[in-house]
Design a protein around this motif. Structure first.
Motif, PDB file in Angstrom:
ATOM      1  N   ARG A 228      -7.753  29.411 -47.313  1.00  0.00           N
ATOM      2  CA  ARG A 228      -7.537  28.730 -48.789  1.00  0.00           C
ATOM      3  C   ARG A 228      -6.742  27.506 -48.849  1.00  0.00           C
ATOM      4  NH1 ARG A 228      -5.485  32.602 -52.901  1.00  0.00           N
ATOM      5  NH2 ARG A 228      -5.660  31.113 -54.890  1.00  0.00           N
ATOM      6  N   GLU A 229      -6.644  26.906 -47.928  1.00  0.00           N
ATOM      7  CA  GLU A 229      -6.066  25.940 -48.512  1.00  0.00           C
ATOM      8  C   GLU A 229      -7.249  24.408 -48.350  1.00  0.00           C
ATOM      9  OE1 GLU A 229      -3.038  24.430 -45.162  1.00  0.00           O
ATOM     10  OE2 GLU A 229      -1.537  24.422 -46.498  1.00  0.00           O
ATOM     11  N   ALA A 230      -8.533  25.293 -47.247  1.00  0.00           N
ATOM     12  CA  ALA A 230      -9.521  24.527 -47.388  1.00  0.00           C
ATOM     13  C   ALA A 230     -10.355  24.297 -49.061  1.00  0.00           C
ATOM     14  CB  ALA A 230     -10.561  25.275 -46.566  1.00  0.00           C
ATOM     15  N   GLU A 231     -10.079  25.420 -49.712  1.00  0.00           N
ATOM     16  CA  GLU A 231     -10.495  25.377 -50.972  1.00  0.00           C
ATOM     17  C   GLU A 231     -10.498  23.934 -51.695  1.00  0.00           C
ATOM     18  OE1 GLU A 231      -9.832  29.249 -52.747  1.00  0.00           O
ATOM     19  OE2 GLU A 231     -11.076  30.361 -51.496  1.00  0.00           O
ATOM     20  N   LEU A 232      -8.474  23.778 -51.391  1.00  0.00           N
ATOM     21  CA  LEU A 232      -8.044  22.969 -52.191  1.00  0.00           C
ATOM     22  C   LEU A 232      -8.195  21.283 -51.716  1.00  0.00           C
ATOM     23  CD1 LEU A 232      -4.987  24.654 -51.914  1.00  0.00           C
ATOM     24  CD2 LEU A 232      -6.459  24.633 -53.823  1.00  0.00           C
ATOM     25  N   GLY A 233      -8.700  20.472 -52.300  1.00  0.00           N
ATOM     26  CA  GLY A 233      -8.714  18.832 -51.795  1.00  0.00           C
ATOM     27  C   GLY A 233      -7.677  18.645 -50.748  1.00  0.00           C
ATOM     28  N   VAL A 234      -7.542  17.325 -49.979  1.00  0.00           N
ATOM     29  CA  VAL A 234      -6.489  17.194 -49.332  1.00  0.00           C
ATOM     30  C   VAL A 234      -5.199  16.255 -50.446  1.00  0.00           C
ATOM     31  CG1 VAL A 234      -6.390  14.531 -49.284  1.00  0.00           C
ATOM     32  CG2 VAL A 234      -5.393  15.653 -47.106  1.00  0.00           C
ATOM     33  N   ARG A 235      -5.472  16.186 -51.640  1.00  0.00           N
ATOM     34  CA  ARG A 235      -3.999  15.513 -51.904  1.00  0.00           C
ATOM     35  C   ARG A 235      -3.582  16.801 -52.711  1.00  0.00           C
ATOM     36  NH1 ARG A 235      -5.830  11.110 -55.990  1.00  0.00           N
ATOM     37  NH2 ARG A 235      -6.882  10.235 -55.818  1.00  0.00           N
ATOM     38  N   GLU A 236      -4.207  17.999 -52.813  1.00  0.00           N
ATOM     39  CA  GLU A 236      -2.790  19.014 -53.808  1.00  0.00           C
ATOM     40  C   GLU A 236      -2.230  19.334 -52.152  1.00  0.00           C
ATOM     41  OE1 GLU A 236      -1.584  21.821 -56.136  1.00  0.00           O
ATOM     42  OE2 GLU A 236      -2.693  19.566 -56.500  1.00  0.00           O
ATOM     43  N   GLN A 237      -3.156  19.575 -50.820  1.00  0.00           N
ATOM     44  CA  GLN A 237      -1.881  20.214 -49.875  1.00  0.00           C
ATOM     45  C   GLN A 237      -0.960  19.577 -49.294  1.00  0.00           C
ATOM     46  OE1 GLN A 237      -4.749  20.438 -46.348  1.00  0.00           O
ATOM     47  NE2 GLN A 237      -6.727  21.124 -47.138  1.00  0.00           N
ATOM     48  N   VAL A 238      -1.543  17.820 -50.078  1.00  0.00           N
ATOM     49  CA  VAL A 238       0.431  17.182 -49.448  1.00  0.00           C
ATOM     50  C   VAL A 238       1.263  17.010 -50.409  1.00  0.00           C
ATOM     51  CG1 VAL A 238       0.571  14.437 -48.656  1.00  0.00           C
ATOM     52  CG2 VAL A 238      -1.557  15.372 -47.845  1.00  0.00           C
ATOM     53  N   LYS A 239       0.938  17.080 -51.770  1.00  0.00           N
ATOM     54  CA  LYS A 239       1.647  17.522 -52.752  1.00  0.00           C
ATOM     55  C   LYS A 239       2.606  19.242 -52.322  1.00  0.00           C
ATOM     56  CE  LYS A 239       0.963  15.499 -56.740  1.00  0.00           C
ATOM     57  NZ  LYS A 239       0.824  16.048 -57.936  1.00  0.00           N
ATOM     58  N   ARG A 240       2.318  20.106 -52.162  1.00  0.00           N
ATOM     59  CA  ARG A 240       2.457  21.449 -51.685  1.00  0.00           C
ATOM     60  C   ARG A 240       3.101  21.434 -50.370  1.00  0.00           C
ATOM     61  NH1 ARG A 240       0.037  25.645 -53.836  1.00  0.00           N
ATOM     62  NH2 ARG A 240      -1.936  25.567 -55.474  1.00  0.00           N
TER      63      ARG A 240
END
Length: 338
Positions: A228-240
């Motif tokens: 699922r995280e692979a679908e998200l950009g690194v920006r969103e992953q880090v902010k989460r």
């Protein structure tokens, strides 16, 4: 101010929900018709719904059942065989704190929803936040979430965890039913839906702790989370990751990399490829959370500063001035009318 929308709008709905409704003599066909969903919606192996569909589904469950306590009952489900994998992993955790952390992380599988845990001295508040809601969360869904949280704590500790407070946005309808279920004072007309526990209760050991089962489930869930995280950009992953770790301390690259199961070098490389710095994402995350926390008038500015990881409230005030061009107090007065 409205909450910023997230790009993903897909919830996972338990495939057991249809059976659980039928057990309670609730017509699934009527529920789906009332919600405007396809007749076989709950018969799928993997069920996904948008926020609008999820809210419509739970509104319909409340209406068709005619039972004001159905959300409480579904949330407090005692049978393990009716739990989905994230719930089983939470129930088998080491303690209540670990269970909350585990289920919060698993929420990435059924986004856009977050479990927000706010420790404040001797009390800790647990809040479920729906990130793409354009209308109020259905009362039945709120009941399911909060009742489930209390049930997991009680089940895991052998009944030693009690709620000491409840905050509900709704009016005081069915007060007696709710007070009997939760066994604590309830504030109606609140600004959020949340349940309050003693902070010390979060560290009570779970008698349901099962290390082998937690490990097995965690491996399965980690694979799904990574996909699922692979679908998200690194920006969103880090902010989460920052939102889950920022309270009370200065955020670090090392901690975020660990949360994302990345090496520090890989995290740095991905940020560079995305054209963004870690410092910028920390500031963006703090700004988002600051606006959220300031809408809660029960929080003092010093508490907001702490929750954002500032050691000095004045540093928070200066940063907020840069973000919004005004002070936190003035922003709160302008944007929070009540």
């Amino acid at each position: 101010m409205a909450k910023p929308k997230v790009t993903n709008d897909r919830f996972r709905v338990s495939s057991l929900l249809g059976d659980r409704l039928r057990e309670r003599k609730v017509s699934v066909a009527e529920v789906l018709h009332e919600a405007g969903l396809p007749p076989h919606f709950l018969d799928q192996k993997k069920i996904h719904a948008s926020t609008a569909q999820l809210f419509a589904l739970w509104e319909a469950i409340g209406k068709v059942s005619g039972d004001p306590g159905i959300g409480l009952e579904l949330g407090a489900e005692p049978r393990f065989e009716r739990f989905d994998p994230p719930q089983i992993a939470a129930a088998c955790s080491r303690n209540f704190r670990d269970a909350l952390k585990r289920i919060a992380r698993c929420k990435i599988l059924i986004c856009p929803e977050e479990i927000r845990v706010h420790p404040r001295g001797e009390e800790t508040t647990v809040e479920f936040a729906f990130l793409n809601d354009e209308c109020a969360e259905p009362d039945v869904l709120v009941d399911v979430c909060l009742s489930w949280t209390l049930a997991i704590g009680r089940r895991g500790t052998g009944g030693k965890v009690d709620a000491i407070g409840l905050e509900l946005i709704r009016s005081a309808e069915h007060r007696e039913l709710l007070e009997e279920h939760y066994g604590c004072p309830i504030v109606f007309g609140a600004k959020r839906n949340a349940i309050v526990f003693r902070t010390s209760d979060l560290d009570l050991p779970f008698i349901t702790y099962n290390e082998e089962l937690v490990k097995l489930l965690s491996e399965q869930l980690d694979q799904e989370i990574e996909a699922r995280e692979a679908e998200l950009g690194v920006r969103e992953q880090v902010k989460r990751a920052l939102k889950h770790s920022i309270a009370g301390k200065r955020p670090s690259r090392e901690e975020v990399a660990k949360h994302l199961h990345l090496s520090l070098r890989t995290l740095q490389r991905r940020l560079q490829e995305a054209g963004v710095t870690f410092k910028q994402l920390v500031q963006d995350t703090r700004a988002d959370l600051a606006r959220q926390y300031l809408t809660d008038r029960s929080l003092e500015l010093s508490e907001v500063a702490f929750l954002l990881g500032y050691e000095d409230p004045n540093s928070f005030i200066r940063a907020f001035q840069d973000w919004e061009g005004t002070s936190p107090g003035a922003w709160r007065e302008r944007n929070c009318l009540n």
